[in-house]
Design a protein around this motif. Structure first.
Motif, PDB file in Angstrom:
ATOM      1  N   GLY A   1       0.818  -1.211   0.000  1.00  0.00           N
ATOM      2  CA  GLY A   1       0.000   0.000   0.000  1.00  0.00           C
ATOM      3  C   GLY A   1       0.846   1.252   0.000  1.00  0.00           C
ATOM      4  N   ALA A   2       0.170   2.386   0.095  1.00  0.00           N
ATOM      5  CA  ALA A   2       0.836   3.682  -0.051  1.00  0.00           C
ATOM      6  C   ALA A   2       1.181   4.290   1.294  1.00  0.00           C
ATOM      7  N   LEU A   3       2.374   4.856   1.360  1.00  0.00           N
ATOM      8  CA  LEU A   3       2.748   5.741   2.462  1.00  0.00           C
ATOM      9  C   LEU A   3       2.825   7.133   1.859  1.00  0.00           C
ATOM     10  N   ILE A   4       1.960   8.039   2.322  1.00  0.00           N
ATOM     11  CA  ILE A   4       1.885   9.379   1.740  1.00  0.00           C
ATOM     12  C   ILE A   4       2.247  10.422   2.788  1.00  0.00           C
ATOM     13  N   ASN A   5       2.585  11.624   2.308  1.00  0.00           N
ATOM     14  CA  ASN A   5       2.851  12.713   3.237  1.00  0.00           C
ATOM     15  C   ASN A   5       1.570  13.489   3.506  1.00  0.00           C
ATOM     16  N   ALA A   6       1.686  14.597   4.234  1.00  0.00           N
ATOM     17  CA  ALA A   6       0.501  15.346   4.660  1.00  0.00           C
ATOM     18  C   ALA A   6      -0.202  16.036   3.500  1.00  0.00           C
ATOM     19  N   TYR A   7       0.409  16.040   2.319  1.00  0.00           N
ATOM     20  CA  TYR A   7      -0.187  16.696   1.164  1.00  0.00           C
ATOM     21  C   TYR A   7      -0.694  15.687   0.140  1.00  0.00           C
ATOM     22  N   GLY A   8      -0.669  14.391   0.493  1.00  0.00           N
ATOM     23  CA  GLY A   8      -1.206  13.371  -0.384  1.00  0.00           C
ATOM     24  C   GLY A   8      -0.237  12.860  -1.421  1.00  0.00           C
ATOM     25  N   ASP A   9       1.059  13.190  -1.304  1.00  0.00           N
ATOM     26  CA  ASP A   9       2.069  12.714  -2.240  1.00  0.00           C
ATOM     27  C   ASP A   9       2.626  11.372  -1.781  1.00  0.00           C
ATOM     28  N   LEU A  10       2.856  10.487  -2.721  1.00  0.00           N
ATOM     29  CA  LEU A  10       3.407   9.169  -2.406  1.00  0.00           C
ATOM     30  C   LEU A  10       4.879   9.304  -2.040  1.00  0.00           C
ATOM     31  N   VAL A  11       5.254   8.788  -0.870  1.00  0.00           N
ATOM     32  CA  VAL A  11       6.655   8.821  -0.444  1.00  0.00           C
ATOM     33  C   VAL A  11       7.234   7.425  -0.266  1.00  0.00           C
ATOM     34  N   GLY A  12       6.369   6.388  -0.209  1.00  0.00           N
ATOM     35  CA  GLY A  12       6.898   5.045  -0.014  1.00  0.00           C
ATOM     36  C   GLY A  12       5.846   3.977  -0.263  1.00  0.00           C
ATOM     37  N   ILE A  13       6.329   2.737  -0.383  1.00  0.00           N
ATOM     38  CA  ILE A  13       5.471   1.557  -0.504  1.00  0.00           C
ATOM     39  C   ILE A  13       5.595   0.756   0.787  1.00  0.00           C
ATOM     40  N   ASN A  14       4.492   0.628   1.523  1.00  0.00           N
ATOM     41  CA  ASN A  14       4.512  -0.092   2.799  1.00  0.00           C
ATOM     42  C   ASN A  14       4.931  -1.543   2.583  1.00  0.00           C
TER      43      ASN A  14
ATOM     44  N   ALA B   1       8.786   1.173   5.053  1.00  0.00           N
ATOM     45  CA  ALA B   1       8.296   1.402   3.690  1.00  0.00           C
ATOM     46  C   ALA B   1       9.483   1.622   2.766  1.00  0.00           C
ATOM     47  N   ILE B   2       9.334   1.168   1.515  1.00  0.00           N
ATOM     48  CA  ILE B   2      10.369   1.347   0.506  1.00  0.00           C
ATOM     49  C   ILE B   2      10.242   2.764  -0.057  1.00  0.00           C
ATOM     50  N   PRO B   3      11.317   3.543  -0.098  1.00  0.00           N
ATOM     51  CA  PRO B   3      11.229   4.915  -0.625  1.00  0.00           C
ATOM     52  C   PRO B   3      10.745   4.932  -2.064  1.00  0.00           C
ATOM     53  N   VAL B   4      10.051   5.996  -2.434  1.00  0.00           N
ATOM     54  CA  VAL B   4       9.472   6.101  -3.766  1.00  0.00           C
ATOM     55  C   VAL B   4      10.554   6.131  -4.838  1.00  0.00           C
ATOM     56  N   ALA B   5      11.744   6.655  -4.521  1.00  0.00           N
ATOM     57  CA  ALA B   5      12.826   6.685  -5.511  1.00  0.00           C
ATOM     58  C   ALA B   5      13.240   5.278  -5.908  1.00  0.00           C
ATOM     59  N   THR B   6      13.361   4.378  -4.927  1.00  0.00           N
ATOM     60  CA  THR B   6      13.682   2.980  -5.223  1.00  0.00           C
ATOM     61  C   THR B   6      12.568   2.331  -6.013  1.00  0.00           C
ATOM     62  N   ALA B   7      11.323   2.596  -5.625  1.00  0.00           N
ATOM     63  CA  ALA B   7      10.178   2.009  -6.328  1.00  0.00           C
ATOM     64  C   ALA B   7      10.145   2.446  -7.782  1.00  0.00           C
ATOM     65  N   LYS B   8      10.476   3.696  -8.058  1.00  0.00           N
ATOM     66  CA  LYS B   8      10.451   4.191  -9.434  1.00  0.00           C
ATOM     67  C   LYS B   8      11.534   3.524 -10.277  1.00  0.00           C
ATOM     68  N   GLU B   9      12.728   3.345  -9.711  1.00  0.00           N
ATOM     69  CA  GLU B   9      13.805   2.675 -10.445  1.00  0.00           C
ATOM     70  C   GLU B   9      13.401   1.257 -10.830  1.00  0.00           C
TER      71      GLU B   9
END
Length: 391
Positions: free
Chosen positions: A235-248, A264-272
């Motif tokens: 699932g999604a780990l988001i910040n206070a503004y609704g942006d995806l920051v990680g994958i739980n 949670a896996i950081p979004v940068a790793t997930a994108k790669e």
């Protein structure tokens, strides 16, 4: 009139006139009181904290959830397991003579529960690899109640990420490029399907970044105290503004005495991983063929207490490192001219280097400096014992 009475009358008249003057001044110049007390005057140009700054809190995160939640899906992965029933003889003597008898094979269905994030309007879904591993039927429940069959595009066991593809239209998505790097103390929200209850939101803060669990090869976890339970994986780990920051991905269970420790896996790793799987079906990483870890500092080693670099634990036979002459106990200090901070740093640089690239490795061997030229190859799939399986 007696002198005392005249003095009292004079004081009363003076006080009355003073109060009248003060009343008129405060009416005409409201800031005069602060000026007389020496307070700094209020300035129209005084800085005001911006609405998006980290120092400004929020009463509600409903807008953030409304922005992100539609792109979070529930995943039901089914697999068929073949087992054989063990039969125990009722007679102890017969059981001792013949042992345990194995009955006929039978099959049963096992279902894994997880979550996912839609990251492309064309139907790409990110989730955890352990949610869908070895499944032969994957169903995705969308936010609008639709079910869609999912096809596995590719999985990466080294980061525990997988990419699915669903055939559906009008899909809400979350972007992987607009998220700022989370900082310790940031408010985060975990969205998923814990225990099959349905879409659930939990709140916490970023407790730490760059954490390792030594469970997967490449780990750079965001640690949070937002509750992550069974079913939240992917699932999604988001910040206070609704942006995806990680994958739980995981949590430390309460059986270890843990409370509020999720990862949670950081979004940068997930994108790669997403980009490579979509383009190639697999994740291609460079590999030099050594197992390494933290530098062991002995009292007589001459190294500082917080020694940098990575120490070689083992060298795979016929690997690039073996062909270049690297040996166990070597300490790698530089990789292609870049200083190595620790084993995690070396692992990142090794993986990011394309296969067939030759790099210079510098380090120490028994306290003596050495150099080696290593030509990387594509990282093979290692078995559970950390060995390269036979083709």
């Amino acid at each position: 009139m007696k002198p005392a009475l005249r003095a009292l009358a004079f004081l009363l008249q003076f006080a009355t006139i003073g109060l009248a003057v003060a009343f008129v001044i405060t009416r005409l110049w409201p800031d005069a009181g602060g000026w007389l007390r020496g307070d700094a005057p209020a300035s129209a140009d005084a800085p005001v904290a911006p609405a998006g700054s980290r120092s400004v809190g929020q009463v509600s995160y409903a807008d953030a959830v409304a922005k992100a939640a539609p792109a979070v899906v529930s995943i039901y992965a089914n697999k068929v397991i073949t087992e054989r029933q063990q039969v125990l003889y009722p007679d102890p003597v017969t059981q001792k003579l013949f042992g345990i008898s194995v009955g006929p094979a039978y099959q049963r269905r096992q279902q894994s529960l997880g979550s996912g994030v839609i990251v492309g309007s064309d139907g790409y879904v990110l989730t955890n690899n352990h949610v869908i591993a070895r499944s032969n039927d994957i169903q995705v429940l969308l936010s609008d109640g639709r079910f869609a069959a999912a096809r596995l595009v590719g999985g990466d066991e080294d980061t525990d990420l997988a990419v699915l593809k669903i055939a559906a239209t009008d899909l809400p998505t979350m972007k992987l490029t607009d998220s700022p790097t989370p900082a310790v103390g940031d408010v985060v929200l975990a969205i998923g399907n814990p225990f099959g209850f349905g879409k659930t939101v939990t709140m916490g803060v970023v407790s730490a970044v760059g954490r390792q669990l030594n469970q997967w090869t490449y780990e750079d976890f965001i640690q949070t105290d937002a509750a992550i339970n069974v079913g939240n994986s992917g699932g999604a780990l988001i910040n206070a503004y609704g942006d995806l920051v990680g994958i739980n991905t995981a949590n430390l269970p309460q059986q270890y005495g843990a409370e509020g420790i999720g990862f949670a896996i950081p979004v940068a790793t997930a994108k790669e991983v997403l980009d490579q799987i979509v383009a190639k079906g697999i994740v291609v990483r460079g590999w030099i063929g050594i197992e390494y870890g933290r530098v062991s500092v002995a009292a007589n080693s001459g190294l500082p207490a917080a020694a940098r670099g990575a120490q070689v634990y083992d060298v795979y036979p016929q690997s690039p490192a073996a062909l270049a002459g690297l040996q166990p106990a070597d300490i790698v200090l530089k990789f292609d001219g870049a200083d190595i901070l620790d084993a995690v740093d070396l692992r990142k640089r090794e993986a990011a280097t394309p296969p067939d690239t030759t790099v210079k490795i510098e380090g120490l061997r028994a306290g003596i400096a050495f150099e080696a030229q290593v030509t990387l190859v594509q990282r093979p799939v290692l078995n559970r014992q950390g060995q390269v399986p036979n083709p």
